[in-house]
Design an enzyme around this catalytic site. Structure first.
Site, mmCIF file in Angstrom:
data_model
loop_
_atom_site.group_PDB
_atom_site.id
_atom_site.type_symbol
_atom_site.label_atom_id
_atom_site.label_comp_id
_atom_site.label_asym_id
_atom_site.label_seq_id
_atom_site.Cartn_x
_atom_site.Cartn_y
_atom_site.Cartn_z
ATOM 1 N N GLU A 122 0.855 -1.193 0.000
ATOM 2 C CA GLU A 122 0.000 0.000 0.000
ATOM 3 C C GLU A 122 0.889 1.240 0.000
ATOM 4 O OE1 GLU A 122 -3.950 1.608 2.348
ATOM 5 O OE2 GLU A 122 -2.188 1.131 3.515
ATOM 6 N N GLY A 228 3.303 2.533 10.713
ATOM 7 C CA GLY A 228 3.132 1.931 12.029
ATOM 8 C C GLY A 228 2.735 0.475 11.893
ATOM 9 N N ALA A 229 1.779 0.229 11.000
ATOM 10 C CA ALA A 229 1.328 -1.129 10.707
ATOM 11 C C ALA A 229 0.568 -1.090 9.392
ATOM 12 C CB ALA A 229 0.438 -1.656 11.832
ATOM 13 N N GLU A 231 -2.523 -3.324 7.104
ATOM 14 C CA GLU A 231 -3.599 -4.284 7.288
ATOM 15 C C GLU A 231 -3.664 -5.372 6.229
ATOM 16 O OE1 GLU A 231 -5.514 -0.674 5.094
ATOM 17 O OE2 GLU A 231 -3.981 -1.010 6.618
ATOM 18 N N HIS A 263 -6.985 -1.757 15.519
ATOM 19 C CA HIS A 263 -7.143 -0.908 14.335
ATOM 20 C C HIS A 263 -6.959 -1.734 13.062
ATOM 21 C CE1 HIS A 263 -6.477 3.010 12.114
ATOM 22 N NE2 HIS A 263 -5.918 2.144 11.276
ATOM 23 N N GLU A 264 -5.860 -2.486 13.006
ATOM 24 C CA GLU A 264 -5.578 -3.269 11.795
ATOM 25 C C GLU A 264 -6.608 -4.369 11.601
ATOM 26 O OE1 GLU A 264 -3.479 -1.941 9.855
ATOM 27 O OE2 GLU A 264 -2.782 -0.559 11.401
ATOM 28 N N HIS A 267 -9.703 -3.137 9.921
ATOM 29 C CA HIS A 267 -9.530 -3.024 8.464
ATOM 30 C C HIS A 267 -9.827 -4.335 7.739
ATOM 31 C CE1 HIS A 267 -8.134 0.991 7.857
ATOM 32 N NE2 HIS A 267 -7.033 0.868 8.566
ATOM 33 N N GLU A 286 -9.548 4.713 7.251
ATOM 34 C CA GLU A 286 -8.733 5.010 8.422
ATOM 35 C C GLU A 286 -9.555 5.590 9.566
ATOM 36 O OE1 GLU A 286 -5.832 3.892 8.789
ATOM 37 O OE2 GLU A 286 -5.562 3.252 6.717
#
Length: 318
Positions: A122, A228-229, A231, A263-264, A267, A286
């Site tokens: 991404e 940060g991460a 998905e 959070h991930e 997603h 997001e």
């Protein structure tokens, strides 16, 4: 006046990618081939590529004419026919340290420099690894060694390999959840995130009333990672600090890991199962995940009063 970006899906709609990659870790190179089945709507179609060498494009074992277009990260193919067809493309490329596409991630173990190979696709970096219609709307089916994925966008594909260790557990509905890190990390550093991930998936399945849609939910801590991460569907990748916890970790850092994992995982439904048409709607992915990370963590750990953190950090950022 802003120039518009050509949408390759308007001339070719991919349905299935059968992808093979041969990665040479010592030479930092890779070769591969991909059979792309889709519907050609025009005799002139385009695919994305960035810094790839395309050696051949075949249709029914016959070579097709194509023109490279590095300025637009593309190549253009002349087709003798339209309709549903399968293109077989041979290609090669290089593994660089840009932390995009396929890249090496470095760490030190017993005083020796080591590396693992992983990916970051991404927003538009899958084209650095294989030819594709590298657009979020172009959802297609990636082929693994073991199973075929649901229809998915190129930017959500990921893989990683090297000297890794980790642990797995099962959710109530049987999804296999795993957290993995390099062998330089303590074995128990994955325990906290694994527990959070299992309980968050259970919560989301009940909250959304939609089952987690694939058999695996793996989470990989990378020593070098630009975001940060990320998905990726089935293999979420993280900076180590946002996934790994040890006995010296503070309560604040544990809460941060829980929020990032939640959070991930949000997603996986909002962004992965349902995907925006183009990148200008990424804010919706997001912002919803930003909200759901607090909703889910508050549900599984109510004693943390995590919404107080939302008021002091999330709201001012908004």
């Amino acid at each position: 006046m802003t120039a518009s970006v050509a949408r390759f899906i308007e001339s070719f709609i991919p349905e299935n990618y059968n992808l093979f990659l041969d990665i040479n870790r010592s030479e930092k190179t890779f070769t591969g081939n991909v059979a792309i089945t889709g519907e050609a709507l025009d005799n002139h179609i385009s695919l994305h590529q960035k810094d790839l060498t395309i050696s051949s494009v075949l249709l029914d074992n016959e070579s097709l004419n194509f023109q490279m277009d590095d300025a637009n990260e593309a190549f253009h193919i002349e087709l003798p026919e339209t309709g549903v067809l399968t293109l077989v493309i041979e290609f090669s490329g290089r593994i660089t340290d840009n932390m995009t596409g396929i890249y090496p991630s470095y760490y030190t173990y017993n005083g020796e420099k080591k590396e693992i190979i992983s990916t970051q696709f991404e927003s538009h970096f899958a084209r650095e690894a294989f030819p594709s219609v590298d657009e979020p709307e172009a959802k297609e089916t990636g082929v693994w060694t073991f199973e075929t994925t649901p229809r998915m966008s190129t930017y959500l594909l990921a893989f990683g390999f090297g000297a890794l260790q980790g642990k797995t557990a099962k959710t109530q509905n049987g999804t296999e959840v795993g957290v993995f890190a390099t062998v330089a990390q303590a074995e128990n550093s994955v325990d906290f995130a694994l527990d959070i991930a299992v309980r968050v998936i259970d919560f989301y399945e009940d909250y959304f009333q939609v089952k987690y849609p694939i058999p695996l939910s793996y989470h990989l801590a990378l020593p070098d990672f630009s975001a940060g991460a990320m998905e990726n569907w089935g293999l979420v990748t993280y900076r180590e600090v946002y996934l790994l916890v040890d006995e010296n970790s503070s309560a604040a850092s544990r809460q941060q890991v829980a929020l990032v994992v939640a959070h991930e995982l949000a997603h996986q439904w909002f962004g992965n199962l349902v995907t925006m048409k183009w990148w200008d709607d990424l804010w919706l992915n997001e912002s919803f995940a930003n909200m759901m990370e607090y909703v889910s963590v508050d549900a599984i750990e109510p004693s943390w009063n995590i919404f107080e953190d939302f008021q002091t950090t999330g709201v001012p950022h908004a």
